[in-house]
Design an enzyme around this catalytic site. Structure first.
Site, mmCIF file in Angstrom:
data_model
loop_
_atom_site.group_PDB
_atom_site.id
_atom_site.type_symbol
_atom_site.label_atom_id
_atom_site.label_comp_id
_atom_site.label_asym_id
_atom_site.label_seq_id
_atom_site.Cartn_x
_atom_site.Cartn_y
_atom_site.Cartn_z
ATOM 1 N N CYS A 1 26.610 8.576 -16.525
ATOM 2 C CA CYS A 1 25.999 9.895 -16.470
ATOM 3 C C CYS A 1 26.736 10.759 -17.479
ATOM 4 O O CYS A 1 27.263 10.261 -18.468
ATOM 5 C CB CYS A 1 26.044 10.468 -15.060
ATOM 6 S SG CYS A 1 27.709 10.756 -14.422
ATOM 7 N N HIS B 1 26.647 20.792 -14.930
ATOM 8 C CA HIS B 1 26.062 19.614 -14.267
ATOM 9 C C HIS B 1 25.081 20.102 -13.213
ATOM 10 O O HIS B 1 25.474 20.712 -12.219
ATOM 11 C CB HIS B 1 27.182 18.788 -13.627
ATOM 12 C CG HIS B 1 26.776 17.405 -13.212
ATOM 13 N ND1 HIS B 1 26.001 17.158 -12.105
ATOM 14 C CD2 HIS B 1 27.046 16.186 -13.760
ATOM 15 C CE1 HIS B 1 25.818 15.848 -11.972
ATOM 16 N NE2 HIS B 1 26.433 15.242 -12.973
#
Length: 728
Positions: free
Chosen positions: A483, A648
């Site tokens: 990620c 995020h």
């Protein structure tokens, strides 16, 4: 059964003859585009033969095959579908070579080859029109031609595509992990490959604009010399024609024979006709016996294409390694059938010309030359429009009658050629161990994975080696992805994960939850994954994790000194305060309240989070976008003060693969406080079972942060100031 070779044996052989080893690997990359040629050949052969005006007129088929009829339309579609493959073989081979020869990130290499191919032809065409005399070049028949959407260019054929693919693969393997200065970091790594490939393609296009005409002119002029050599010239014509096919230069060689006086002159029905093909069809239309000298430029193909190549395919299939016969069977059947039906031989010829050049030039092309001499001596007069398959043999040999075409000697010679090709190819494989499809060396994967030496690896490869070792080796890996900040790995046994060894690779932390493992590296994780993928793909990764003594020794040698984040309540006098603003409307919460151990335990650095109440996400500070994840759920911002901020959006939202996010910025963009950076579909994300917390962390906390001063629990609107960061 052929014994698989170990990696050490392969290295030893490559050391003796690295060029041969490279060519053998190169030849393997041709099999993907070659695999489509049999089907494309049948489509092109059938469609072209029955839509040819000469065929329609000769057999009075205007009623059912006139332009505009249903059958003519269907056959034209078949011809066009097959032709598009053969017309762009250079592009297909270039992509295949770049993809297959790339050590990692093969998709980037393939895309770069496509870009480079178009740039090369754009450069080639522009150079021709700006710096060359197009009219003078056009005097070389078959040289100046429309191709790839360019009106006046030169088709470099398969050779041009292969050369470009090789150049792209070399550049890719050398630079796909390149690190550039910070100001140019966007163009580093895989982003650099299409750029450098385009530059190389420009150079190649310019060079070819001057070199290719010289080569073409040489072979075109050679035709004039051969025409005066008598029977030996006939041999040379057939040999050179076939020898030039892999290079894509055969058009400039044979066209003068087919269409000009070099191929002969004859008077038919009171009219003078020049060119071998024109003579043959004029005599067919007049119903007179075909001139054997003119037909010698075509008739020699039939014994090889109808009989020789299918027999060779049979022999090569029988000589395939037992464990490879099932794989090779379909290829040899389709290649032999395509040659027989349509006379298209590229599928089988391209399969062995690079793997076994001696077979192609020392035997195959020689057999063509001998066939040319024999059909001439027999007085054969079978012509063709497309290629030497059974369709053309029937149309221009059998149906006009033996008194006109003398097709029976061609058939008898073909039967002899079938026997000769079968025996010669069987003998050649036994004698010279030709590495044709079905006889390539098998590699022992067990040996490949266990034979890598840590000391022989580069610094990046050693780091990747330690990462794979820390994860328990390739035998313990199921899946590997990343990620925005961490490697996400699924392993078979979480107990085999060595957190201390992973720490020595620069990871901030490792979170093991059963078979699910997260290794935190920060925004540089993309390059980390690329290195690991490359090591595994090249067979250098360890199959098993290191034992404790080996791991301890490597950690001692490679240990890196890290600076812990300072958590002092006091801010030093020389600290600079940077204001930070709310990235979304909602409640500000401390990182400890985030349901993700990597964030809540501060493993990624200090920061805060927001429970969003709206879809808009804005920049919490000013800076430059340094990274946008492909999954759109995270991006990085670098400020003038040196802060590296990760925004995020959501928890575990990487699994949504970009759904639910609309990113408004790109890597390299300059942004101010409050500028829109993304939209989040809160309802969609929640329906997928994911938390919507927007997490903001300073990923280089230990290097630049003195203290993060943000009060949790406060409600904020978009762009509200919520605290300060003290920068060292």
């Amino acid at each position: 059964m052929a014994k698989a070779k170990t990696k050490a044996e392969i290295r030893k052989e490559a050391g003796k003859n690295p060029v041969f080893g490279y060519l053998q690997k190169l030849g393997q990359q041709f099999m993907l585009p070659i695999s489509i040629l049999p089907v494309a050949g049948i489509l092109l052969g059938v469609g072209s033969s029955f839509t040819n005006p000469a065929v329609i007129e000769m057999y009075n088929l205007q009623g059912i095959l006139n332009d505009g009829t249903f059958l003519y339309g269907v056959l034209s579609i078949l011809a066009d579908a097959g032709d598009i493959i053969f017309s762009h073989l250079g592009l297909l081979f270039g992509i295949s070579v770049a993809f297959g020869m790339a050590k990692s990130e093969q998709g980037t290499a393939a895309l770069s080859a496509i870009i480079g191919y178009f740039v090369m032809y754009a450069t080639l065409t522009s150079t021709i029109n700006n710096f060359r005399d197009v009219e003078a070049l056009s005097e070389i028949q078959g040289l100046i031609t429309p191709y790839l959407g360019f009106d006046q260019t030169m088709n470099l054929g398969v050779l041009g595509g292969i050369l470009l693919g090789i150049i792209v693969s070399i550049l890719h393997n050398k630079y796909y992990q390149i690190d550039l200065p910070e100001a140019l970091s966007f163009f580093g790594g895989t982003h650099f490959i299409p750029i450098v490939s385009s530059l190389a393609a420009i150079v190649m296009g310019i060079v070819m604009a001057f070199v290719w005409p010289l080569i073409s002119a040489a072979f075109s002029s050679l035709g004039g010399l051969i025409a005066g050599m008598g029977i030996f010239g006939i041999f040379l014509y057939a040999y050179i024609y076939r020898a030039l096919i892999p290079l894509g230069l055969h058009h400039v060689f044979y066209l003068p024979f087919w269409q000009t006086a070099i191929g002969g002159t004859a008077v038919v029905n009171g009219e003078t006709v020049v060119g071998a093909q024109n003579i043959v069809f004029a005599q067919l239309a007049a119903g007179v016996p075909i001139d054997a000298h003119a037909a010698a430029h075509f008739a020699y193909m039939f014994p090889v294409m109808l009989f020789g190549i299918p027999a060779a395919c049979t022999a090569l299939y029988r000589k395939a390694h037992p464990e490879r016969k099932d794989d090779a069977k379909g290829f040899y059947i389709s290649s032999g059938l395509t040659s027989f039906m349509t006379g298209i031989t590229e599928p089988i010829e391209f399969a062995f010309v690079f793997a076994s050049p001696g077979l192609y030039y020392g035997l195959h092309c020689v057999m063509y030359g001998i066939s040319a001499i024999l059909v001439y001596l027999f007085g054969a007069g079978v012509g063709l429009t497309f290629s030497g398959g059974v369709i053309d043999f029937i149309l221009y040999g059998i149906l006009p009658g033996n008194p006109i075409t003398s097709w029976i000697p061609v058939l008898l010679l073909g039967l002899v050629y079938a026997v000769l090709y079968y025996l010669l190819f069987t003998w050649g494989v036994d004698k010279f161990d030709w590495k044709v499809p079905g006889r390539e060396e098998a590699v022992d994967e067990e040996a490949v994975f266990s034979d890598a030496s840590y000391d022989d690896l580069t610094e990046k490869e050693q780091r990747a080696y330690r990462i794979v070792s820390g994860l328990g080796g390739t035998d313990n890996l199921d899946t590997l992805s990343n990620c925005a900040t961490r490697l996400r790995v699924t392993v078979k046994d979480g107990e085999l994960v060595d957190e201390a060894l992973l720490k020595s690779t620069g990871s901030a932390a490792t979170v093991v939850n059963g078979s699910n493992v997260q290794v935190v590296y920060g925004p540089s994780v993309g390059n980390v994954k690329t290195s690991v993928d490359g090591l595994i793909n090249e067979g250098k990764a360890p199959k098993h994790g290191l034992d404790k003594s080996e791991a301890a020794e490597i950690q001692a040698d490679e240990a890196e000194t890290t600076t812990d984040a300072q958590n002092s309540d006091d801010v030093s006098d020389d600290s600079q305060l940077v204001e930070i603003y709310a990235p979304a409307r909602g409640q500000v919460i401390p990182l400890s309240a985030v349901n993700d151990a990597v964030f809540s335990e501060g493993l990624m650095g200090e920061g805060f989070a927001v429970h969003p109440e709206g879809h808009e996400v804005v920049s919490p500070l000013a800076g430059e976008v340094m990274m946008v994840m492909d999954s759109k759920h995270a991006l990085g911002i670098r400020t003038e003060e040196g802060l590296e901020i990760l925004v995020h959006m959501g928890i575990d939202t990487v699994e949504l693969n970009g759904e639910g996010f609309d990113v408004k910025v790109s890597q390299g963009d300059k942004i101010a406080v409050g500028d829109p950076i993304a939209d989040m579909d809160i309802d969609f994300i929640q329906k997928k079972g994911k938390a919507t917390d927007i997490v903001v962390v300073v990923t280089n906390t230990g290097d630049v942060v003195d203290k993060v001063m943000i009060e949790g629990g406060q409600d904020a609107n978009l762009g509200d100031k919520i605290g300060d960061i003290a920068v060292k």
